[in-house]
Write a protein that holds these residues in place. Structure first.
Motif, PDB file in Angstrom:
ATOM      1  N   UNK A 139      11.497  58.181 -56.411  1.00  0.00           N
ATOM      2  CA  UNK A 139      10.827  58.633 -57.630  1.00  0.00           C
ATOM      3  C   UNK A 139      11.824  59.107 -58.683  1.00  0.00           C
ATOM      4  N   UNK A 140      12.944  59.653 -58.237  1.00  0.00           N
ATOM      5  CA  UNK A 140      13.911  60.255 -59.158  1.00  0.00           C
ATOM      6  C   UNK A 140      15.047  59.313 -59.541  1.00  0.00           C
ATOM      7  N   UNK A 141      15.013  58.085 -59.043  1.00  0.00           N
ATOM      8  CA  UNK A 141      16.096  57.148 -59.329  1.00  0.00           C
ATOM      9  C   UNK A 141      15.990  56.575 -60.734  1.00  0.00           C
ATOM     10  N   UNK A 142      14.765  56.455 -61.244  1.00  0.00           N
ATOM     11  CA  UNK A 142      14.587  55.876 -62.568  1.00  0.00           C
ATOM     12  C   UNK A 142      14.421  54.372 -62.535  1.00  0.00           C
ATOM     13  N   UNK A 143      13.609  53.876 -61.595  1.00  0.00           N
ATOM     14  CA  UNK A 143      13.343  52.448 -61.486  1.00  0.00           C
ATOM     15  C   UNK A 143      12.218  52.070 -62.447  1.00  0.00           C
ATOM     16  N   UNK A 144      12.311  50.905 -63.048  1.00  0.00           N
ATOM     17  CA  UNK A 144      11.249  50.432 -63.930  1.00  0.00           C
ATOM     18  C   UNK A 144      10.222  49.671 -63.088  1.00  0.00           C
ATOM     19  N   UNK A 145       9.266  50.380 -62.590  1.00  0.00           N
ATOM     20  CA  UNK A 145       8.188  49.770 -61.795  1.00  0.00           C
ATOM     21  C   UNK A 145       6.922  50.553 -62.084  1.00  0.00           C
ATOM     22  N   UNK A 146       6.161  50.094 -63.050  1.00  0.00           N
ATOM     23  CA  UNK A 146       5.062  50.911 -63.528  1.00  0.00           C
ATOM     24  C   UNK A 146       3.870  50.972 -62.583  1.00  0.00           C
ATOM     25  N   UNK A 147       3.442  49.851 -62.031  1.00  0.00           N
ATOM     26  CA  UNK A 147       2.170  49.855 -61.300  1.00  0.00           C
ATOM     27  C   UNK A 147       2.259  49.328 -59.879  1.00  0.00           C
ATOM     28  N   UNK A 148       3.446  49.309 -59.282  1.00  0.00           N
ATOM     29  CA  UNK A 148       3.516  48.976 -57.859  1.00  0.00           C
ATOM     30  C   UNK A 148       4.118  47.637 -57.524  1.00  0.00           C
ATOM     31  N   UNK A 149       5.049  47.147 -58.321  1.00  0.00           N
ATOM     32  CA  UNK A 149       5.705  45.901 -57.968  1.00  0.00           C
ATOM     33  C   UNK A 149       6.403  45.979 -56.631  1.00  0.00           C
ATOM     34  N   UNK A 150       7.032  47.119 -56.327  1.00  0.00           N
ATOM     35  CA  UNK A 150       7.731  47.285 -55.048  1.00  0.00           C
ATOM     36  C   UNK A 150       6.795  47.736 -53.931  1.00  0.00           C
ATOM     37  N   UNK A 151       6.063  48.807 -54.166  1.00  0.00           N
ATOM     38  CA  UNK A 151       5.244  49.416 -53.113  1.00  0.00           C
ATOM     39  C   UNK A 151       4.109  48.496 -52.683  1.00  0.00           C
ATOM     40  N   UNK A 152       3.526  47.777 -53.617  1.00  0.00           N
ATOM     41  CA  UNK A 152       2.381  46.923 -53.304  1.00  0.00           C
ATOM     42  C   UNK A 152       2.814  45.482 -53.041  1.00  0.00           C
ATOM     43  N   UNK A 153       3.343  44.813 -54.041  1.00  0.00           N
ATOM     44  CA  UNK A 153       3.505  43.364 -53.955  1.00  0.00           C
ATOM     45  C   UNK A 153       4.755  42.919 -53.209  1.00  0.00           C
ATOM     46  N   UNK A 154       5.910  43.464 -53.538  1.00  0.00           N
ATOM     47  CA  UNK A 154       7.115  43.102 -52.787  1.00  0.00           C
ATOM     48  C   UNK A 154       6.972  43.528 -51.336  1.00  0.00           C
ATOM     49  N   UNK A 155       6.417  44.683 -51.121  1.00  0.00           N
ATOM     50  CA  UNK A 155       6.206  45.222 -49.781  1.00  0.00           C
ATOM     51  C   UNK A 155       5.291  44.312 -48.962  1.00  0.00           C
ATOM     52  N   UNK A 156       4.116  43.999 -49.509  1.00  0.00           N
ATOM     53  CA  UNK A 156       3.165  43.145 -48.793  1.00  0.00           C
ATOM     54  C   UNK A 156       3.692  41.724 -48.654  1.00  0.00           C
ATOM     55  N   UNK A 157       4.386  41.233 -49.676  1.00  0.00           N
ATOM     56  CA  UNK A 157       4.908  39.875 -49.603  1.00  0.00           C
ATOM     57  C   UNK A 157       5.946  39.705 -48.513  1.00  0.00           C
TER      58      UNK A 157
END
Length: 460
Positions: A178-196
């Protein structure tokens, strides 16, 4: 401006659901924000049921249509209960680097007067429940038509616990990402990259469907898939727009960007397929819209409308390459191309987010005075971290599931179809007497050549 206030309060440019931690002292309830987010939550629910269910079920063979619908329905129901039992608490209670605490188990301490920002906390729980409930069922598209129903439920519970909850806390709930400053507004990593990535691991570990590449396995009902895909597109506007947690111009921009990303993705896939196969397919247009929506998910709060169009347009051809070239070359049976669309789309979208967030290209800029190249490093690092976590936790969840209940159905059950062997039902009947009341209707769509080549990779 709302975005600038989020930066000041959170100390990071990655907004989204973790905004709960960035609330000002003594916030006041906003009826407008509450109505907006409540509406978004309900629309995202329709995005899951029936949207995702119809989208996947239409891609299955007719003998497995009910099994896919039931797996998704039951998984969502299970995860909703687990979210209330301990998921929300581990997500938001405390600021540990990997997990929160257990102070809000079964929503202990949450009352009608509790607020998260300008929203009732109960509503925030509900909205975040929608994210938790839709992410694991995405993986079902990778192992459809060959896994035990009991295994699906066990896997969902384990994966939700050891993967989704820590990933959500780390990215949105106050953890280290959360504190790194990643540009991921609505879950590109947590939802889609993760599930993919989880989908790819499942496809490799579980193995292909029996008869894959030698037996026709095309979608049995494209009108069903079309209906589900259309509902997913509608729901995506609420999925991303609601993440602003406020009804204002910023949330309107997010919804507009989301719409444009899906539209550009649909056209990008259509044109690519038109050139490659000499004809555009309904399946391709739908897949392109989903690919564009996946890609715009991390970018929707950081790019302008022109950038949103380019994100969708550039992502779609890469996803076409993933499902048309990579999949047959490496020989994994990702039944409904979850990895090729969600995994690959999230990687491309995450990279393009940084590019089109540049102010000169109409974006909102970068946190902490970073340049584009300065932002790309953390972006790629967190994406790589997300891939690693997904691969490891998915493999562990599969091994636990295999030890407890086993993974695959018997060969005869797979040949007969899971609708009858697992659930004792059929999705289609010609008549109660014509075939003893148990016949499965073979739909004409099962022999569609374009779709057969896409999902089954029949040579030629």
């Amino acid at each position: 401006m709302y975005l600038k206030k989020m930066i000041r309060l959170a100390g990071a440019f990655a907004a989204l659901p973790g905004l709960a931690l960035a609330q000002e002292a003594e916030p006041a309830l906003s009826a407008g924000d509450t109505a907006f987010v409540a509406t978004c939550a309900l629309i995202v629910m329709l995005m899951m049921l029936p949207g995702l269910g119809l989208f996947y079920a239409g891609m299955a063979r007719s003998k497995n249509v009910l099994s896919v619908l039931t797996q998704i329905f039951a998984s969502i129901a299970l995860i909703c209960i687990l979210w209330i039992a301990y998921g929300y608490s581990l997500f938001i209670d405390g600021t540990g680097p990997v997990l929160g605490g257990l102070g809000k188990v079964f929503l202990a301490g949450v009352t009608q007067d509790s607020l998260t920002g300008t929203l009732p906390e109960y509503l925030y729980v509900l909205f975040m429940m929608m994210f938790a409930a839709i992410t694991p069922p995405l993986i079902i598209g990778a192992f459809a038509e060959r896994v035990k129903f009991s295994a699906v439920l066990v896997f969902m519970a384990v994966w939700f616990t050891i993967n989704y909850v820590p990933m959500a806390h780390m990215a949105w709930g106050g953890g280290w990402v959360f504190h790194v400053g990643v540009l991921d507004f609505a879950g590109g990593n947590v939802v889609h990259l993760n599930a993919g990535m989880a989908a790819l691991v499942c496809a490799l570990v579980i193995g292909p469907r029996r008869g894959w590449r030698t037996t026709m396995m095309a979608p049995h009902n494209m009108t069903m898939t079309y209906s589900g895909g259309a509902m997913l597109w509608v729901g995506w506007l609420a999925f991303c727009g609601g993440c602003a947690l406020a009804a204002n111009g910023f949330s309107a921009l997010i919804m507009l960007n989301t719409m444009l990303g899906g539209a550009a993705g649909a056209l990008g896939w259509m044109v690519t397929e038109w050139i490659h196969r000499k004809r555009p397919s309904t399946f391709g247009v739908l897949s392109g819209a989903i690919a564009g929506l996946v890609a715009i998910t991390p970018a929707c709060g950081f790019v302008g409308p022109a950038g949103a169009i380019l994100v969708g347009l550039l992502t779609a051809p890469v996803c076409v390459f993933a499902v048309e070239v990579m999949k047959p070359k490496f020989g994994y049976d990702d039944s409904f191309d979850v990895f090729g669309v969600h995994g690959v789309g999230a990687v491309v979208g995450g990279i393009l987010t940084v590019i089109f967030a540049a102010p000169v290209l109409g974006g909102t800029g970068f946190p902490e005075g970073r340049t584009m190249m300065g932002q790309m490093g953390p972006q790629l690092a967190i994406m790589a971290f997300s891939i690693l976590v997904s691969v490891v936790t998915t493999y562990i969840a599969l091994k636990i599931t295999a030890a407890l209940v086993g993974l695959r159905v018997e060969e005869e059950d797979e040949y007969t179809g899971l609708d009858t062997t697992t659930h004792g039902e059929t999705g289609y009947r010609l008549s109660d007497g014509a075939f003893g009341g148990n016949a499965v209707m073979t739909a004409p769509g099962e022999v569609a050549p374009v779709m057969a080549t896409r999902l089954n990779k029949v040579p030629g």
